[in-house]
Design a protein around this motif. Structure first.
Motif, mmCIF file in Angstrom:
data_model
loop_
_atom_site.group_PDB
_atom_site.id
_atom_site.type_symbol
_atom_site.label_atom_id
_atom_site.label_comp_id
_atom_site.label_asym_id
_atom_site.label_seq_id
_atom_site.Cartn_x
_atom_site.Cartn_y
_atom_site.Cartn_z
ATOM 1 N N THR A 78 39.501 45.657 38.225
ATOM 2 C CA THR A 78 39.663 46.688 39.243
ATOM 3 C C THR A 78 39.366 48.094 38.745
ATOM 4 O OG1 THR A 78 42.038 46.832 38.756
ATOM 5 C CG2 THR A 78 41.353 45.325 40.513
ATOM 6 N N ALA A 79 38.706 48.204 37.593
ATOM 7 C CA ALA A 79 38.314 49.521 37.078
ATOM 8 C C ALA A 79 37.145 49.337 36.131
ATOM 9 C CB ALA A 79 39.483 50.197 36.356
ATOM 10 N N THR A 125 47.373 47.317 35.002
ATOM 11 C CA THR A 125 46.497 46.334 34.368
ATOM 12 C C THR A 125 45.235 46.143 35.197
ATOM 13 O OG1 THR A 125 48.434 45.177 33.507
ATOM 14 C CG2 THR A 125 46.339 44.004 33.464
ATOM 15 N N PRO A 126 44.068 46.545 34.684
ATOM 16 C CA PRO A 126 42.851 46.430 35.487
ATOM 17 C C PRO A 126 42.161 45.073 35.390
ATOM 18 C CG PRO A 126 42.382 47.628 33.480
ATOM 19 C CD PRO A 126 43.846 47.278 33.428
ATOM 20 N N VAL A 127 42.657 44.163 34.558
ATOM 21 C CA VAL A 127 42.070 42.828 34.413
ATOM 22 C C VAL A 127 43.145 41.801 34.721
ATOM 23 C CG1 VAL A 127 40.912 41.206 32.861
ATOM 24 C CG2 VAL A 127 40.464 43.661 32.649
ATOM 25 N N ARG A 128 42.836 40.873 35.626
ATOM 26 C CA ARG A 128 43.808 39.882 36.071
ATOM 27 C C ARG A 128 43.106 38.544 36.274
ATOM 28 N NH1 ARG A 128 47.635 43.155 39.172
ATOM 29 N NH2 ARG A 128 47.160 45.329 38.682
ATOM 30 N N VAL A 129 43.833 37.458 36.100
ATOM 31 C CA VAL A 129 43.315 36.110 36.343
ATOM 32 C C VAL A 129 44.320 35.356 37.199
ATOM 33 C CG1 VAL A 129 42.707 33.898 35.312
ATOM 34 C CG2 VAL A 129 41.973 36.016 34.206
ATOM 35 N N GLU A 130 43.837 34.735 38.259
ATOM 36 C CA GLU A 130 44.679 33.946 39.148
ATOM 37 C C GLU A 130 43.829 32.807 39.724
ATOM 38 O OE1 GLU A 130 47.789 33.904 39.984
ATOM 39 O OE2 GLU A 130 48.507 35.759 39.038
ATOM 40 N N PRO A 131 44.475 31.745 40.206
ATOM 41 C CA PRO A 131 43.725 30.705 40.923
ATOM 42 C C PRO A 131 43.011 31.303 42.140
ATOM 43 C CG PRO A 131 45.921 29.926 40.374
ATOM 44 C CD PRO A 131 45.894 31.390 40.045
ATOM 45 N N THR A 132 41.809 30.831 42.405
ATOM 46 C CA THR A 132 41.032 31.341 43.530
ATOM 47 C C THR A 132 41.658 30.912 44.849
ATOM 48 O OG1 THR A 132 39.004 31.218 42.216
ATOM 49 C CG2 THR A 132 38.748 31.353 44.613
ATOM 50 N N ASP A 133 41.896 31.870 45.730
ATOM 51 C CA ASP A 133 42.437 31.546 47.048
ATOM 52 C C ASP A 133 41.407 30.770 47.858
ATOM 53 O OD1 ASP A 133 44.873 32.831 46.623
ATOM 54 O OD2 ASP A 133 44.093 34.765 47.272
ATOM 55 N N ALA A 134 41.882 29.835 48.683
ATOM 56 C CA ALA A 134 40.984 28.999 49.493
ATOM 57 C C ALA A 134 40.137 29.851 50.433
ATOM 58 C CB ALA A 134 41.805 27.986 50.291
ATOM 59 N N GLU A 135 40.723 30.920 50.980
ATOM 60 C CA GLU A 135 39.983 31.764 51.919
ATOM 61 C C GLU A 135 38.849 32.503 51.207
ATOM 62 O OE1 GLU A 135 44.201 31.282 53.330
ATOM 63 O OE2 GLU A 135 43.219 31.841 51.438
ATOM 64 N N GLY A 174 46.275 42.514 46.049
ATOM 65 C CA GLY A 174 45.817 43.457 47.055
ATOM 66 C C GLY A 174 46.118 44.891 46.709
ATOM 67 N N ALA A 175 47.292 45.150 46.121
ATOM 68 C CA ALA A 175 47.665 46.530 45.794
ATOM 69 C C ALA A 175 46.718 47.121 44.758
ATOM 70 C CB ALA A 175 49.105 46.580 45.284
ATOM 71 N N ALA A 176 46.343 46.315 43.750
ATOM 72 C CA ALA A 176 45.434 46.811 42.715
ATOM 73 C C ALA A 176 44.052 47.084 43.287
ATOM 74 C CB ALA A 176 45.341 45.795 41.576
ATOM 75 N N ILE A 177 43.575 46.189 44.174
ATOM 76 C CA ILE A 177 42.257 46.377 44.777
ATOM 77 C C ILE A 177 42.277 47.570 45.734
ATOM 78 C CG2 ILE A 177 40.481 45.313 46.214
ATOM 79 C CD1 ILE A 177 41.516 42.603 45.222
ATOM 80 N N ARG A 178 43.368 47.693 46.484
ATOM 81 C CA ARG A 178 43.464 48.768 47.467
ATOM 82 C C ARG A 178 43.343 50.140 46.812
ATOM 83 N NH1 ARG A 178 47.635 46.896 49.442
ATOM 84 N NH2 ARG A 178 46.573 45.555 50.950
ATOM 85 N N ARG A 179 43.808 50.240 45.578
ATOM 86 C CA ARG A 179 43.746 51.511 44.867
ATOM 87 C C ARG A 179 42.308 52.001 44.717
ATOM 88 N NH1 ARG A 179 46.031 51.640 38.818
ATOM 89 N NH2 ARG A 179 44.306 50.172 38.632
ATOM 90 N N LEU A 180 41.356 51.046 44.615
ATOM 91 C CA LEU A 180 39.942 51.429 44.514
ATOM 92 C C LEU A 180 39.450 52.146 45.755
ATOM 93 C CD1 LEU A 180 38.353 48.205 42.987
ATOM 94 C CD2 LEU A 180 38.381 50.470 41.940
ATOM 95 N N GLY A 181 40.088 51.888 46.891
ATOM 96 C CA GLY A 181 39.619 52.447 48.144
ATOM 97 C C GLY A 181 40.273 53.745 48.546
ATOM 98 N N TRP A 182 41.300 54.178 47.821
ATOM 99 C CA TRP A 182 41.951 55.432 48.201
ATOM 100 C C TRP A 182 40.961 56.571 48.045
ATOM 101 C CZ3 TRP A 182 47.127 54.811 45.037
ATOM 102 C CH2 TRP A 182 47.872 53.757 45.600
#
Length: 298
Positions: A78-79, A125-135, A174-182
């Motif tokens: 995210t950065a 933390t600008p780097v994160r790993v999670e299971p991919t959401d189905a959507e 979502g909160a970390a990604i949303r920061r990119l759009g402020w």
């Protein structure tokens, strides 16, 4: 769904990949990647992106943090941050396959406004790993299917890219990604200075100019630039120069001195010292190691 996406990415990348195993798609910011062998270390200053790993595994390090992820996982950055990555599991029978989409701050800002979510502060933390959401996987699959019908891409790709961003915003980070759009947020302001550094890294750049581009005072700019990227502006520029110089030597066969001058160095000994500190070997020995690794992997 994931298996269908895997097959779609496999078909595309096997047809269009360059010698490095990278296939840029006609959809802006969407790339497919394939490797039939584990890779060496790849240094980069990554742009904000999401990487869906569909087969094989990879490791990414940022500073003292290290992240391992494999099929079914997504890496989110995210950065603009320096990373060292390595494909750790890949073979001719089971190649590493992934799909990468660059995040678009303008799309994020518009979606966040429509979603009317409260602006929450994410951890740093600008780097994160999670299971991919189905959507997310579903939207990615529909993007890949557009590639089979090129005439549909100009008409439909934007709304699917937007949908994929939406599901990322709805997800765990979502909160970390949303920061990119402020629009007036620190990440967005620093991003403007980063864009200037990426465009003009081979030229001397005054901090005052970078700070003005970000709309900050020089002291505030230094603080927020390091907070977002983990580097000072000059360290960021130096890493951009060294990464590009290494690419020129690896891909174009440039000599160390030619690559050094091309990226803005005036002193080859200084370039050699700084190259060795970043990559662990001086340029000549590093290129020899790369050639030996490539021969062993062939």
């Amino acid at each position: 769904m994931t298996h269908t996406l895997l097959q779609a990415v496999r078909r595309y990348v096997e047809t269009y990949a360059d010698p490095a195993g990278v296939a840029q798609t006609p959809i802006p910011g969407l790339t497919t990647i394939r490797s039939v062998t584990p890779s060496g270390l790849l240094h980069a200053i990554s742009q904000p992106l999401v990487c869906l790993v569909l087969q094989g595994s990879k490791q990414v390090a940022m500073g003292t943090q290290s992240f391992s992820f494999g099929a079914g996982d997504s890496l989110l950055i995210t950065a603009d941050v320096p990373t060292v990555s390595q494909i750790t599991s890949a073979s001719a029978d089971t190649p590493y396959l992934s799909l990468v989409l660059e995040l678009d701050p303008a799309v994020i800002a518009d979606l966040a406004m429509q979603m009317k979510e409260e602006a929450t502060i994410a951890d740093g933390t600008p780097v994160r790993v999670e299971p991919t959401d189905a959507e997310v996987a579903d939207a990615a699959l529909r993007l890949m299917r557009l590639l089979d019908r090129p005439a549909s891409i100009p008409v439909l790709h934007a709304q699917l890219v937007r949908e994929l961003h939406y599901w990322l915003l709805e997800g765990k980070h979502g909160a970390a990604i949303r920061r990119l759009g402020w629009p007036d947020g620190h990440a967005r302001r620093v991003g403007r200075a980063v864009a200037l550094l990426r465009a003009e890294f081979a030229r001397p750049l005054l901090v005052d100019r970078l700070a003005a581009t970000a709309g900050m005072s020089p002291s505030s700019f230094h603080h927020h630039f390091r907070a977002v990227t983990s580097l000072s502006p000059m360290q960021f520029q130096k890493q951009l120069r060294l990464i590009e110089a290494r690419r020129l030597m690896m891909s174009e066969g440039r000599t160390a001195s030619s690559a050094a001058f091309a990226v803005g160095y005036e002193s080859v000994p200084q370039f050699t010292r700084e190259y060795g500190r970043m990559f662990g070997l001086p340029p000549g020995k590093d290129m020899e190691a790369v050639r030996n690794w490539a021969s062993a992997a062939a």
